[in-house]
Scaffold this active site. Structure first.
Site, short mmCIF file in Angstrom:
data_model
loop_
_atom_site.label_atom_id
_atom_site.label_comp_id
_atom_site.label_asym_id
_atom_site.label_seq_id
_atom_site.Cartn_x
_atom_site.Cartn_y
_atom_site.Cartn_z
N SER A 145 123.90 -38.24 -57.19
CA SER A 145 122.49 -37.76 -56.83
C SER A 145 122.45 -36.18 -57.55
O SER A 145 123.64 -35.68 -57.77
CB SER A 145 122.20 -37.86 -55.52
OG SER A 145 121.06 -36.92 -55.17
N TYR A 158 123.91 -36.34 -46.51
CA TYR A 158 123.71 -37.36 -47.96
C TYR A 158 124.40 -36.08 -48.90
O TYR A 158 125.04 -36.52 -49.96
CB TYR A 158 122.33 -37.48 -48.17
CG TYR A 158 121.95 -38.18 -49.67
CD1 TYR A 158 121.97 -39.33 -49.72
CD2 TYR A 158 121.46 -37.38 -50.70
CE1 TYR A 158 121.70 -40.12 -51.03
CE2 TYR A 158 121.22 -37.85 -51.88
CZ TYR A 158 121.10 -39.21 -51.92
OH TYR A 158 121.06 -39.54 -53.27
N LYS A 162 127.46 -36.88 -51.51
CA LYS A 162 127.15 -37.12 -52.92
C LYS A 162 128.22 -36.00 -53.69
O LYS A 162 128.68 -36.15 -54.66
CB LYS A 162 125.92 -36.84 -53.28
CG LYS A 162 124.93 -38.20 -52.56
CD LYS A 162 125.40 -39.47 -53.53
CE LYS A 162 124.50 -40.53 -53.16
NZ LYS A 162 124.80 -41.92 -53.91
#
Length: 320
Positions: A145, A158, A162
């Site tokens: 991402s 997150y 990532k």
């Protein structure tokens, strides 16, 4: 596989019962790949299989929980049993999005995100490597991402996972090329996958949903998920090492590389504009429930029209 057709190849796509993973599986099947999709929800997989019928390539499904250390072995066994071949293309896509201020997050949120989006992909790679090395061929696609390069606020579990995945993917790319194995790191910005209803929200869940779902729905901010899936599959076909998706994500990567301190200051200003945790912070509120707090016809409902359409089209949960 570099620069060659995917027809007749065998692919395994994790997190493919819905959203981007489902669309990637469809693109691969359209190119004649035999594709194994997987996910935890058996009913969602059944709906995904119906959606993927009639493609040139065969599609099969198996349930799995990637948090289980034994999942990779079971997945590869399912691929061999169904298609009679080892995996030529692995797409590590499964993930979870937790939205909210860090003060409303718990340690378990970070552990869960890291386990699913860093350790599970590592285990999958370790499972396919012996066969790929023996054949001196294979392709691995890591769906990271822009959050794996830029520390976006209110997405810290997150982002942390990532960042780890991006580092793993780039390191694998450096090491595995000598064995004929291509690794593609994908860094998407916001996409209209409809995943806002599958996300989890903390702090003031309704307000967090409002900004996140709006950003993931607006055309000038987010990218059409089908177009993203096509570009990802083309990158795998060509053996491309890195793919950054959306103009905003490309600009952010460039800005962070040239002026990281300035970029971080701007991110700090952005964080101040986002909702605080509130006097009674919520935790783990499903996106489908958070969405239902915004009335039909209201501003958030209108601004998220494209996101809600994507949720229905891509097999995501609907609002409660």
């Amino acid at each position: 596989m570099r620069g060659t057709s995917l027809a007749g190849r065998t692919a395994l796509v994790t997190g493919s019962s819905r959203g981007l993973g489902l669309l990637i599986a469809g693109e691969l099947a359209d190119r004649g790949c035999s594709v194994m999709i997987c996910g935890r929800d058996e009913l969602a997989l059944e709906r995904a299989l119906r959606q993927l019928r009639g493609r040139p390539g065969e599609v099969a499904a198996t349930t799995c929980d990637l948090m289980d250390a034994e999942a990779p072995a079971r997945l590869l066994a399912a691929v061999r049993e169904r298609f009679g071949a080892d995996v030529d293309l692995l797409v590590n896509n499964a993930g979870v999005i937790q939205v909210g201020p860090v003060s409303a997050m718990q340690e378990q949120d970070f552990r869960r995100a890291h386990e699913l989006m860093a350790m599970a992909p590592l285990r999958m790679v370790q499972a396919v490597l012996p066969s790929m090395r023996a054949r001196r061929a294979g392709s691995i696609v890591m769906i990271s991402s822009i959050g794996g390069r830029i520390p976006a606020p209110h997405l810290l579990p997150y982002v942390a996972a990532k960042f780890a995945l991006t580092g793993l993917s780039e390191g694998l790319c450096a090491e595995l090329g000598q064995y004929g194995i291509r690794v593609t790191t994908v860094l998407p910005g916001l996409m209209r996958t409809g995943s806002q209803t599958a996300a989890e929200f903390a702090g003031q869940a309704g307000r967090e949903y409002a900004w996140f779902a709006t950003a993931a729905s607006l055309p000038l901010v987010s990218m059409d998920a089908r177009r993203a899936a096509r570009r990802i599959v083309r990158a795998a076909e060509s053996g491309r090492r890195e793919l950054v998706l959306t103009p905003l994500a490309k600009a952010a990567v460039l800005a962070h590389g040239v002026a990281p301190a300035t970029t971080n200051r701007l991110l700090g200003l952005t964080a101040r504009l986002l909702p605080g945790a509130g006097s009674a912070p919520e935790h783990g509120v499903p996106g489908s429930l958070a969405a239902s707090r915004h009335p039909r016809g209201g501003p958030v409902h209108r601004l998220t029209t494209l996101g809600r359409r994507a949720s229905r089209a891509h097999n995501e949960p609907t609002a409660s």
